[in-house]
Design a protein around this motif. Structure first.
Motif, PDB file in Angstrom:
ATOM      1  N   TYR A  42      -3.461  59.312  -1.294  1.00  0.00           N
ATOM      2  CA  TYR A  42      -3.158  60.647  -0.795  1.00  0.00           C
ATOM      3  C   TYR A  42      -2.951  60.521   0.709  1.00  0.00           C
ATOM      4  O   TYR A  42      -3.803  59.976   1.410  1.00  0.00           O
ATOM      5  N   ASP A  70       8.654  64.630  -6.230  1.00  0.00           N
ATOM      6  CA  ASP A  70       7.654  65.373  -6.999  1.00  0.00           C
ATOM      7  C   ASP A  70       7.913  66.876  -6.991  1.00  0.00           C
ATOM      8  O   ASP A  70       7.682  67.552  -7.992  1.00  0.00           O
ATOM      9  N   ASP A 107      -6.656  56.959  -5.816  1.00  0.00           N
ATOM     10  CA  ASP A 107      -7.020  57.168  -7.218  1.00  0.00           C
ATOM     11  C   ASP A 107      -6.512  55.969  -8.003  1.00  0.00           C
ATOM     12  O   ASP A 107      -5.300  55.766  -8.111  1.00  0.00           O
ATOM     13  N   SER A 114      -0.502  62.695 -17.730  1.00  0.00           N
ATOM     14  CA  SER A 114      -0.723  61.998 -16.448  1.00  0.00           C
ATOM     15  C   SER A 114       0.551  62.083 -15.613  1.00  0.00           C
ATOM     16  O   SER A 114       1.625  62.339 -16.165  1.00  0.00           O
ATOM     17  N   PRO A 115       0.522  61.799 -14.347  1.00  0.00           N
ATOM     18  CA  PRO A 115      -0.641  61.416 -13.561  1.00  0.00           C
ATOM     19  C   PRO A 115      -1.505  62.617 -13.178  1.00  0.00           C
ATOM     20  O   PRO A 115      -1.037  63.756 -13.177  1.00  0.00           O
ATOM     21  N   LYS A 116      -2.733  62.329 -12.862  1.00  0.00           N
ATOM     22  CA  LYS A 116      -3.695  63.384 -12.564  1.00  0.00           C
ATOM     23  C   LYS A 116      -3.259  64.200 -11.364  1.00  0.00           C
ATOM     24  O   LYS A 116      -3.381  65.434 -11.358  1.00  0.00           O
ATOM     25  N   TRP A 117      -2.694  63.555 -10.377  1.00  0.00           N
ATOM     26  CA  TRP A 117      -2.354  64.268  -9.162  1.00  0.00           C
ATOM     27  C   TRP A 117      -1.257  65.285  -9.420  1.00  0.00           C
ATOM     28  O   TRP A 117      -1.204  66.342  -8.793  1.00  0.00           O
ATOM     29  N   ASP A 157      -4.248  56.715 -11.288  1.00  0.00           N
ATOM     30  CA  ASP A 157      -2.830  56.974 -11.038  1.00  0.00           C
ATOM     31  C   ASP A 157      -2.220  55.918 -10.124  1.00  0.00           C
ATOM     32  O   ASP A 157      -1.016  55.911  -9.911  1.00  0.00           O
ATOM     33  N   LYS A 172      -1.442  69.220  -8.753  1.00  0.00           N
ATOM     34  CA  LYS A 172      -0.439  69.885  -7.937  1.00  0.00           C
ATOM     35  C   LYS A 172       0.163  71.071  -8.698  1.00  0.00           C
ATOM     36  O   LYS A 172       0.355  72.164  -8.151  1.00  0.00           O
ATOM     37  N   PHE A 214       7.593  57.514  -9.686  1.00  0.00           N
ATOM     38  CA  PHE A 214       6.376  57.986 -10.342  1.00  0.00           C
ATOM     39  C   PHE A 214       6.687  58.070 -11.830  1.00  0.00           C
ATOM     40  O   PHE A 214       7.833  58.267 -12.220  1.00  0.00           O
ATOM     41  N   GLU A 224      -0.531  70.335   1.411  1.00  0.00           N
ATOM     42  CA  GLU A 224      -0.564  69.435   0.276  1.00  0.00           C
ATOM     43  C   GLU A 224      -0.337  68.013   0.729  1.00  0.00           C
ATOM     44  O   GLU A 224       0.570  67.745   1.520  1.00  0.00           O
ATOM     45  N   SER A 225      -1.129  67.100   0.199  1.00  0.00           N
ATOM     46  CA  SER A 225      -0.955  65.708   0.595  1.00  0.00           C
ATOM     47  C   SER A 225       0.247  65.099  -0.098  1.00  0.00           C
ATOM     48  O   SER A 225       0.591  65.461  -1.209  1.00  0.00           O
ATOM     49  N   ILE A 271       1.992  61.892  -1.946  1.00  0.00           N
ATOM     50  CA  ILE A 271       1.467  60.891  -2.866  1.00  0.00           C
ATOM     51  C   ILE A 271       2.250  59.603  -2.672  1.00  0.00           C
ATOM     52  O   ILE A 271       3.485  59.621  -2.690  1.00  0.00           O
ATOM     53  N   VAL A 272       1.548  58.491  -2.485  1.00  0.00           N
ATOM     54  CA  VAL A 272       2.223  57.196  -2.339  1.00  0.00           C
ATOM     55  C   VAL A 272       1.646  56.233  -3.371  1.00  0.00           C
ATOM     56  O   VAL A 272       0.447  55.993  -3.396  1.00  0.00           O
ATOM     57  N   LEU A 273       2.514  55.695  -4.211  1.00  0.00           N
ATOM     58  CA  LEU A 273       2.070  54.721  -5.213  1.00  0.00           C
ATOM     59  C   LEU A 273       1.624  53.439  -4.511  1.00  0.00           C
ATOM     60  O   LEU A 273       2.233  53.035  -3.522  1.00  0.00           O
ATOM     61  N   GLN A 313       9.488  52.317  -6.188  1.00  0.00           N
ATOM     62  CA  GLN A 313       9.218  52.553  -7.612  1.00  0.00           C
ATOM     63  C   GLN A 313       9.100  54.052  -7.852  1.00  0.00           C
ATOM     64  O   GLN A 313       8.599  54.777  -7.007  1.00  0.00           O
TER      65      GLN A 313
END
Lengths: 332, 321, 301
Positions: A135, C261, A128, C278-281, A131, C285, C226, A143-144, A146-148, C224
């Motif tokens: 994923y 998270d 995405d 934000s963020p959307k994820w 963001d 969740k 979130f 649930e996946s 999340i990795v920036l 980093q």
């Protein structure tokens, strides 16, 4: 600002984490159909058996230079692959990281997931841009993770690794089975997968490391269970594979029988482990019996390898009779 | 339908090694102004020394191209990607397609690409309408043509290419010091990729050469080519260490030792010119290689004491940064 | 240079009025005379002990009786703690960043670890007294914001210049000082081992902007966090929201940093916010999480 999430990619931890990831990606893209044990064996992953002298949990993934082993896996399936990896502390890391983010996104755009070292290996199945995240499925939770983008590749180990796939060519089934037997022999005869490091053994030698650690009593309790689980799982996969493969090479029936006997010895998983403190450890009383099983297993595998060898020599092997200009070790 | 030819990207051969190609690309891209000798040293390629025990002509290029040429770029702070394989493998057509696409993309970015055409060559252009790559292999024939479909079809069963992508700023002092560590690694370590029964590396390569000269089991024409390549490499290394010695005077004796090695190789070439069969002069040749070996051993010893702290801290694996 | 216990002994002998000589030191510890002499030199030069040779006693004494061995006297218990720590750091993974290894070594040295005795695979550094001294001067200059006059030798030649040191750094295998160069107007790195000499001046400097220090990209990268953009239900006092670093983003919105998270989601369920932009994820969740809880509440399977 794009967003892509691939559906139909199911990563489940049942085998080695790379195999689980590979299976999810390839079946999701229609590049492989069939049971996981078949993929595990044809890719060479099933035969891999690596053990740290103290049975640390990293044993199961310390089977060699991933780039080499995982490219070999794709090659044997006739599938194009690109791998990239390195050490995050090297000065060029940031550049490679940004590059990898780009090509993984393009892979996802083409509908193909990518394999990623979390640790362990997981599947990147979406991104995405808004963001700035990927994923990633780790095979444990629905649930996946999340990795920036900026954190891509950064984890508590010093390495990063990613791999994507492309087109496929057809390789005859018999050729694939033959190659699987040859990969099994390669691993069996390689005592140390990552020289000059001698604290990790593979193939035949892995048995002696495993047995020695159990005999000495000096080993990591969580790691020991993990190594044992991985061993049981992979040897079972080999058994199913050989049962199938002996239709093509009747000589393999004898090898299949060895693994059937081996699987029989390892039955009743509860026998070998106990639950303690929310986790599992090896049951102290069963350790002598476990050592006995391993010693017997080594003999059975040695016999099976003999069968593989006798089949392999009947056919030319251009790949192994020519010195390459790559592989065996990747850049340090 | 696109066509691109990079201006002024030309290659010359000295050591007939990867360095000739890499130097051409990096210089054209403006990413280095170093001489080939400096490049050979900084990338460590000049220090590599491996031979087939029968002194076959492929000896100087018998190494892990993917790993070592990647490192060569990495040591210089150049990011690179590459791929290689057997042309007889069923997946080859897939990789050939990708290779050509990658090379063209690199050319579109104005950077030449290195690839294998029975020697390291530089792709300098392409023409979609004709479906060809333009390349220079340093043979003096200028830009030659290679149809896309023929990429990777060589006398040797390998295909390989390397794309040099970008530069990262590195401390030159660290590059020099790391190259010294790697030089030791090359001298002392056998290349895993080469079966020991057939190949020898580093110091042991000298032993293998001497043995071959004694026993006579080699083709003098091929052996001559091998010695020529390494003569250039030793000369490069001597020059390189000489430059380092101007920074670190303690290295001057090492520079002199390497110059001795380079001279011994030159003398070898002189003897071969006189006796191409290498039979009459076998004993003298052995003597010269002996001299070269001792001088190089001395140089490595001096480098080791210069770098002793870092060596100790790398424990078993002097090559691992 | 794990000679601290010998230095310590020598120091004690001096205090006891025994006028120890290099021969005594050599005999006591079964080392060579030359090694003993080097220890004495170290005491005199690096530890700046006011050693004086008293010919009458054929041994050494202190000119200034009040001299104390700096920071080197420690109890056995303290030593054993350091040895333990040194081993822990030293055993920290084979691919450990060099910073960790340096700590291990430093601790080991203070604990007087003998080479080979459980030192195992601890990295060993030549403790160049000159480097340590230069490093010390630079640290002082950095702290006091003093301009430093450098005499520097690099592959481009020798030169002298005035720089404003900002930070000392270790990268890979070398030590550097990042310093701002006034007339070039930018920050660059200087290797400590290329500094011939330096002089801390009385001039102070101001650094207005951080400046981009080169080669920093090589540092092992940090993860980093979130960042969530939330509209809180009240104005935030201070820079954190329930312990999470928070920065105002205007209009009652805040950018809040978090790493875990799941933990942050839990924090969100406790309320205190009006809008999650934000963020959307994270929104997805949280929505899924709430959905699951509602299902349970409503008795659905």
């Amino acid at each position: 600002m794009a967003e892509v999430i691939l559906r139909g990619l199911e990563m489940k931890r049942e085998s080695k984490s790379f195999t689980d990831s590979l299976y999810a990606v390839l079946t999701g893209a229609g590049l492989f159909s069939g049971p996981k044990y078949r993929l595990s064996a044809l890719s060479g992953m099933a035969f891999i058996f690596s053990v740290h002298e103290r049975l640390l949990p990293l044993s199961v993934t310390a089977y060699g230079e991933w780039g080499t082993v995982h490219k070999r896996a794709a090659d044997s399936l006739g599938i194009f692959t690109v791998t990239d990896a390195g050490r995050t502390r090297h000065p060029t890391f940031k550049k490679y990281q940004q590059d990898a983010v780009k090509w993984i996104k393009s892979s996802l755009d083409r509908g193909l997931g990518a394999v990623y070292w979390l640790p362990e290996f997981g599947v990147i199945h979406g991104y995405d841009d808004a963001d700035r995240i990927f994923y990633v499925q780790d095979g444990y939770s629905a649930e996946s993770k999340i990795v920036l983008y900026d954190n891509f590749g950064i984890n508590f180990t010093p390495f990063w690794y990613a791999q994507m796939f492309g087109g496929k060519v057809d390789i005859g089934e018999k050729d694939m089975v033959l190659e699987a037997l040859r990969m099994a022999l390669d691993d069996w005869e390689t005592p140390h997968p990552v020289p000059p490091n001698r604290s990790i053994a593979s193939g035949r030698k892995a048995y002696s490391y495993f047995i020695h650690a159990l005999e000495q009593g000096d080993f990591d309790s969580f790691g020991a269970v993990y190594v044992w689980d991985a061993f049981r799982g992979s040897r079972t996969e080999i058994m199913y594979f050989l049962q199938e493969a002996s239709l093509m090479f009747p000589g393999l029936q004898e090898a299949a029988a060895c693994y059937e006997q081996l699987a029989g010895m390892m039955e009743q998983p509860e026998r070998w482990t106990v639950s303690a403190n929310g986790g599992r450890t090896l049951s102290q009383e069963s350790i002598p019996a476990l050592i006995g099983v391993l010693k017997e297993a080594e003999k059975l595998e040695e016999r099976a390898m003999g069968v593989f060898r006798s089949i392999s020599v009947q056919y030319p092997d251009l790949k192994r009779s020519t010195v390459p200009r790559w592989g065996l070790h990747t850049a340090r | 339908m696109a066509k691109t030819i990079l201006k002024d990207l030309r290659m010359t051969t000295e050591s007939r090694s990867y360095i000739d190609a890499m130097h051409a690309v990096l210089t054209h891209a403006g990413w280095t102004s170093c001489s080939k000798a400096m490049l050979a040293g900084m990338t460590v390629t000049g220090f590599r020394f491996a031979v087939h025990r029968h002194l076959t002509a492929e000896s100087p290029t018998a190494y892990n191209w993917v790993a070592e040429n990647f490192l060569a770029a990495d040591f210089m702070g150049v990011t690179a990607s590459s791929s290689a394989g057997f042309a007889f493998h069923p997946t080859f057509p897939l990789y050939r397609q990708e290779a050509v696409a990658e090379i063209k993309a690199s050319l579109d970015r104005g950077i030449g690409a290195v690839f294998w055409k029975d020697c390291f060559a530089v792709a300098a252009g392409y023409d979609d309408e004709e479906g060809i790559l333009y390349y220079d292999d340093g043979s003096g024939h200028g830009l030659q043509r290679l149809p896309y479909g023929e990429f990777g079809q060589n006398r040797s069963p390998y295909w390989y290419y390397q794309i040099l992508e970008d530069t990262v700023e590195l401390d030159p002092i660290e590059i020099y010091k790391e190259s010294l560590m790697q030089a030791i690694y090359k001298w002392e370590t056998h290349d895993r990729m080469l079966p020991e029964a057939d190949y020898a590396c580093g110091s042991k390569a000298y032993d293998a050469i001497k043995q071959a000269l004694h026993g006579g089991a080699f083709d003098p024409v091929q052996a001559g080519e091998v010695f020529e390549c390494y003569a250039a490499a030793k000369r490069d290394v001597g020059e390189y260490i000489g430059v380092l010695a101007s920074l670190w005077p303690q290295l001057e004796p090492a520079a002199q030792a390497y110059r001795k090695t380079a001279q011994a190789f030159l003398d070898v070439l002189g003897l071969i010119a006189e006796d191409p069969s290498m039979k009459r002069q076998a004993r003298n040749l052995v003597r010269l290689f002996d001299e070269a070996q001792r001088a190089e051993q001395e140089a490595i010893g001096l480098i080791k004491s210069f770098m002793h702290e870092r060596i100790r801290n790398r424990f078993d694996h002097v090559g691992l940064r | 240079m794990s000679n601290m216990h010998r230095i310590h002994w020598f120091d004690q002998r001096i205090r006891g009025g025994h006028y120890p000589s290099s021969r005594d030191l050599a005999l006591q510890f079964e080392i060579s005379r030359r090694q003993a002499q080097r220890d004495i030199e170290y005491l005199a030069v690096s530890l700046r002990a006011p050693l004086v040779y008293i010919a009458k006693h054929r041994g050494y004494g202190y000119e200034d009786k009040t001299y104390m061995l700096p920071h080197l006297y420690m109890t056995e218990e303290e030593k054993s703690v350091l040895k333990f720590l040194a081993r822990k750091y030293g055993e920290y993974s084979t691919d450990a960043p060099s910073g960790v290894q340096r700590v291990a070594h430093l601790l080991g040295r203070f604990a007087g670890e003998e080479e080979g005795e459980g030192a195992g695979r601890l990295p060993y550094f030549d403790a160049d007294p000159r480097l340590i001294h230069i490093s010390g001067q630079l640290a002082f200059a950095i702290e006091q914001r003093r301009t430093v006059h450098l005499h520097y030798r690099s592959e481009n030649g020798e030169f002298r210049e005035d720089v404003c040191p900002v930070r000392l750094l270790s990268r890979y295998n070398a030590d550097y000082v990042a310093a701002y160069q006034e007339h070039e107007g930018k920050t660059r790195l200087y290797r400590l081992d290329a500094i011939e000499s330096l002089h801390v001046t009385n001039r102070m400097f101001e650094i207005n902007e951080a400046g981009d220090v080169p080669f920093v990209k090589g540092r092992p990268p940090a993860i980093q966090p979130f960042t969530a953009r939330l509209r809180l239900d009240r104005e935030l006092q201070g820079e954190a929201w329930h312990g999470y670093p928070a920065r105002p983003a205007g209009d009652g919105f805040y950018d809040i940093d978090f790493y875990d998270d799941d933990a942050f989601l839990q924090q969100l369920t406790l309320g205190g916010w009006l809008n999650l932009v934000s963020p959307k994820w994270l929104k997805t969740k949280l929505r899924n999480r709430c959905g699951q809880i509602l299902k349970c509440l409503d008795g659905e399977e």
